[in-house]
Design a protein around this motif. Sequence first.
Motif, PDB file in Angstrom:
ATOM      1  N   SER A  45      -8.280  42.474  68.211  1.00  0.00           N
ATOM      2  CA  SER A  45      -8.396  43.930  68.124  1.00  0.00           C
ATOM      3  C   SER A  45      -7.050  44.581  67.857  1.00  0.00           C
ATOM      4  O   SER A  45      -6.935  45.482  67.018  1.00  0.00           O
ATOM      5  CB  SER A  45      -8.999  44.480  69.426  1.00  0.00           C
ATOM      6  OG  SER A  45     -10.277  43.938  69.672  1.00  0.00           O
ATOM      7  N   VAL A  46      -6.031  44.132  68.563  1.00  0.00           N
ATOM      8  CA  VAL A  46      -4.687  44.674  68.353  1.00  0.00           C
ATOM      9  C   VAL A  46      -4.232  44.415  66.921  1.00  0.00           C
ATOM     10  O   VAL A  46      -3.663  45.305  66.259  1.00  0.00           O
ATOM     11  CB  VAL A  46      -3.690  44.060  69.363  1.00  0.00           C
ATOM     12  CG1 VAL A  46      -2.258  44.450  68.998  1.00  0.00           C
ATOM     13  CG2 VAL A  46      -4.017  44.513  70.776  1.00  0.00           C
ATOM     14  N   THR A  50      -3.237  47.086  64.024  1.00  0.00           N
ATOM     15  CA  THR A  50      -1.909  46.988  63.424  1.00  0.00           C
ATOM     16  C   THR A  50      -1.993  46.907  61.904  1.00  0.00           C
ATOM     17  O   THR A  50      -1.211  47.544  61.185  1.00  0.00           O
ATOM     18  CB  THR A  50      -1.165  45.754  63.972  1.00  0.00           C
ATOM     19  OG1 THR A  50      -1.114  45.825  65.401  1.00  0.00           O
ATOM     20  CG2 THR A  50       0.249  45.691  63.423  1.00  0.00           C
ATOM     21  N   ILE A  51      -2.958  46.137  61.413  1.00  0.00           N
ATOM     22  CA  ILE A  51      -3.145  46.025  59.967  1.00  0.00           C
ATOM     23  C   ILE A  51      -3.479  47.378  59.359  1.00  0.00           C
ATOM     24  O   ILE A  51      -2.930  47.759  58.315  1.00  0.00           O
ATOM     25  CB  ILE A  51      -4.254  44.993  59.658  1.00  0.00           C
ATOM     26  CG1 ILE A  51      -3.770  43.582  59.983  1.00  0.00           C
ATOM     27  CG2 ILE A  51      -4.684  45.078  58.193  1.00  0.00           C
ATOM     28  CD1 ILE A  51      -4.864  42.533  59.929  1.00  0.00           C
ATOM     29  N   VAL A  52      -4.381  48.116  60.009  1.00  0.00           N
ATOM     30  CA  VAL A  52      -4.760  49.433  59.497  1.00  0.00           C
ATOM     31  C   VAL A  52      -3.553  50.358  59.448  1.00  0.00           C
ATOM     32  O   VAL A  52      -3.313  51.045  58.439  1.00  0.00           O
ATOM     33  CB  VAL A  52      -5.872  50.051  60.377  1.00  0.00           C
ATOM     34  CG1 VAL A  52      -6.084  51.513  60.011  1.00  0.00           C
ATOM     35  CG2 VAL A  52      -7.169  49.282  60.223  1.00  0.00           C
ATOM     36  N   ILE A  53      -2.762  50.396  60.513  1.00  0.00           N
ATOM     37  CA  ILE A  53      -1.589  51.279  60.565  1.00  0.00           C
ATOM     38  C   ILE A  53      -0.575  50.877  59.501  1.00  0.00           C
ATOM     39  O   ILE A  53       0.010  51.736  58.812  1.00  0.00           O
ATOM     40  CB  ILE A  53      -0.960  51.225  61.970  1.00  0.00           C
ATOM     41  CG1 ILE A  53      -1.939  51.796  63.007  1.00  0.00           C
ATOM     42  CG2 ILE A  53       0.348  52.008  62.009  1.00  0.00           C
ATOM     43  CD1 ILE A  53      -1.493  51.616  64.443  1.00  0.00           C
ATOM     44  N   LEU A 142      -9.080  47.309  74.565  1.00  0.00           N
ATOM     45  CA  LEU A 142      -9.743  47.028  75.841  1.00  0.00           C
ATOM     46  C   LEU A 142     -11.235  47.359  75.798  1.00  0.00           C
ATOM     47  O   LEU A 142     -12.010  46.808  76.581  1.00  0.00           O
ATOM     48  CB  LEU A 142      -9.057  47.808  76.963  1.00  0.00           C
ATOM     49  CG  LEU A 142      -7.681  47.274  77.372  1.00  0.00           C
ATOM     50  CD1 LEU A 142      -7.060  48.169  78.439  1.00  0.00           C
ATOM     51  CD2 LEU A 142      -7.779  45.842  77.890  1.00  0.00           C
ATOM     52  N   VAL A 143     -11.642  48.258  74.896  1.00  0.00           N
ATOM     53  CA  VAL A 143     -13.073  48.523  74.727  1.00  0.00           C
ATOM     54  C   VAL A 143     -13.795  47.237  74.333  1.00  0.00           C
ATOM     55  O   VAL A 143     -14.883  46.932  74.844  1.00  0.00           O
ATOM     56  CB  VAL A 143     -13.309  49.619  73.660  1.00  0.00           C
ATOM     57  CG1 VAL A 143     -14.786  49.713  73.301  1.00  0.00           C
ATOM     58  CG2 VAL A 143     -12.817  50.966  74.169  1.00  0.00           C
TER      59      VAL A 143
END
Length: 925
Positions: A45-46, A50-53, A142-143
């Motif tokens: 998820s992280v 990070t890829i999107v940002i 965390l979701v």
Amino acid sequence: MEKNRMDSNLTNVPEDNYEERIKHNVKGCSRTKNIHWYVGIFIASVLLYTIVIAVEGAYPFGKRCFLTDDAYVQYNTMLRTLIEYVHSGDKSAILWNRGMGIDMYLTALYYLMSPFNIIALLMGEKHVELALIFIIVLKGSLVTVTGLYYFRNTTVFANEDRNSKAGGWVSFCCALAWGFCGYLVAYGQNIIWLDAIILMPLIALAVEKVNMGESYIRYILLLTLVFIFNFYYAFYVCMFIVVYYILLDRRTFGELLRNGLKLAGLSVAAVMLAGIVLVPAALSIIKAGDTTLNSSDTLDMWGDFGHYIVSFFPFKEVTNGYLYNNNNYCGTIVVLLLFVFVLSSSVSLKDKLKYAAVVLMFMLAANFLPLNYVFHGFVVPHGTGNRFAIILTFVMLMIAYRILTDIESVKTYAVAGAGIAGGVVFALSFTDENMLQVFYCYVGFLLVMAVSLIVMVLLSRKSIKKTTALAIIMVLWVAEICCNMVVTMKDKANEGDMIDNIHLSEWNAQYQMLNTDGKSRKTALLNDNYVQNSDVNWYSSMINGYYVNAFETMGMAHFDNVECVYDGATPLTAMMYNVRYVLTNSKNTNGGYHSIYSGEIYSVYEADELADWGFMTGEGIKTWNADGNVAENQSKFLECGFDDELADLNSENLQNSLQLSQLMELIPWGDISYDVAHGLGMLQRYMAPEGRFINRGLTQIFNFGDFKETGIGEYIYSGNSTQYHACVQLRFTADRDMDLYVYSADNRDQAVTTYIDGEESSSVMYTSSGQLAYGGHVKKGQKVKVSVIGGASVGESAIKEIQLYSFNTELFEKAKSSITDETLISDGFSGNTFKGHVTAKKDGVLYLAFPYSDGYTIYVDGRKAEKILLGKGNMGVELSGGEHEIKLEYHTPGFAFGIIVSCAGLVFLVLICMHGRTKRKAAVK
């Protein structure tokens, strides 16, 4: 095969077997077993965030801004306020240098109770934006973790196979779809909601335990945390609890009622524990300002059917800012499995009816105004619609999980029927002609559905193994979720420069140099509302409702009932609110101010004259109710508060008595001269004898919108361009000298620009729901053009009102000395207290430059005095003639009673613990 077959109807299982299967289910999913699943989904998820940002070139990988919507406008401000508050050492309930006095405790209750905010405190004010990004990524990740914990530990589905490796991957995919569903892609930057969404799967497990007669304390504490972290979103969590409890299995109807009452009682205990939060919050909400954003005249009874269907498709554009927002995507396979569930023979009729009823109810609520209103807590929300849709997403993923963990029992006819239903849904999605999506939205849905159907048909015919079928479906699902995230999140990043726009470096130093010495206020407003640099502006769902009403009735800028902005002042309101400096990139929009600095990015304006922290008025001010239009309210304030002074002025020139009695007057929309119109009373009624509007002297031009006139200066309109905003232009030639003010109200965003003889005289850069805008001093014969922009988008209706006023500067100049003659001089602010002194020449009412609040207590010469509500939101106190010491003290309304309720809740919790302990001892014996 029978052993692995899903048995959804547990009421038919014998007592001993039922208990054994539940115990086995829980044992097979211990909290410490296979922790690598949780670490893996968190890291995944992280990485996805990070890829999107990084792809978008957003901060810290570039200068674009990943923060959008409320994260960009509100939350960075709130965190800055929290950091300043903590570092200042001041622990008073009120911040005097925000929003003309804001309740810090109420602000914290709504925005700042998340434990994740410690990240911002540790990183400091210079890195608030980066801290916000960390918080969003951490909470969003965390979701998925708590979602995975739910799917690996739920006892709803007594299926042994779900604990296998294949079952683990099914849980992983369901959790990933939960964490990156369309709802969270669209609304995930409402970070104050995310704590509750993180806890929702854990609460679902706690409800299961309560239904089994276990873990009461766990349920109480989890629900209490939801109330504390964000009491607003707790409403939707409570709705979720009711829905989830209904979906659970019981042996008898009596058991349903008994456990339901038990759950309700435990929920009451959680409410009591959170009383210190809920009591003050409830009192604040009751006194909220009047909402004007949505009107029954502009709200459609039904949403768009085609648009709703396509909201379940991948790559659908993220939508926000409208009542019927729909962002329901959680995977094409989930839509297909929904139909499989209905047609599957392995699902009992009772379960089909329960789940179908819940799904259809939420789908109806998302598209039917009365039910939508109920599901939003009997309000029409602004900005973010269909806030309850997260519950539908969770239920649909439950259904998908249930089918996938027993996919080998699905029959060919169920797959075929699901395929036909999916084809019908695909065809119906094209009924949304006005909002068709990009082609790959439809192609993606069709391809994933086709491949999934082929795989399930082959599995049902035993042509491939179950593990192979699941592997194909899971890989396809994860790939679709990740691609959807990358494609749709690109619309979330904006072109804002993180360093210039949020760090405020271009003008912050100048603002700090504006010295008021505690004798007055100052404010800054550039592009968006940077309320951390304003003694007046404030944007908060917990804003003082009286403050909003005061600004609205006096023509000051406001956004519905959640924001006040110091813009649109007249010489009178400048004195009423004691604001000396205004730093803004708007141009000349405040009357009673003159420019002291003009630059390319911003200008600084200083008030011509102020009246300190309050001033004496006559007894008649108590009759001022501010229930007219903004011009009438300002005129009546002067008339009621200074009737004796105005009478003296009128006696000097009886011929001008009618003119002198009005501080602000309406300008007629016609070619009739001012004097004739005034004599005919047309300043109040712009109507010809035949009932037709008089528009001959004032030209209206409509651009980029469809406008329907409902009165003089009143319209219902909608945008008809995706590139430009709908706009009304008013053009006229002045028949006398005047100080022009333009009032414009809209239940969508708006902006106003005034031109005199072709030159821009004033321009409002901030989009508000309604305000005055100073148009400038117009001389007789000059040509005036007023351009008013409305924010209604294509297909969306809104209400707009425009009125033109002249300000009687001559009258105000003659009355001004009476206002400045007896003012409240500050003796300083300390903690919860403001102190000042005033000398009253005669008995009267001291008007205070603070909005009314139930939290204020006023002391006159050390004795408690009764505060008076002036108009809709201003405050005053009666004084006798002479010198007086004034003390204004603030305490959060309901805080003390909330502590009592929480203490009672703690006693209730202890009693529940003692009862449980006694019950366990009795069972052992």
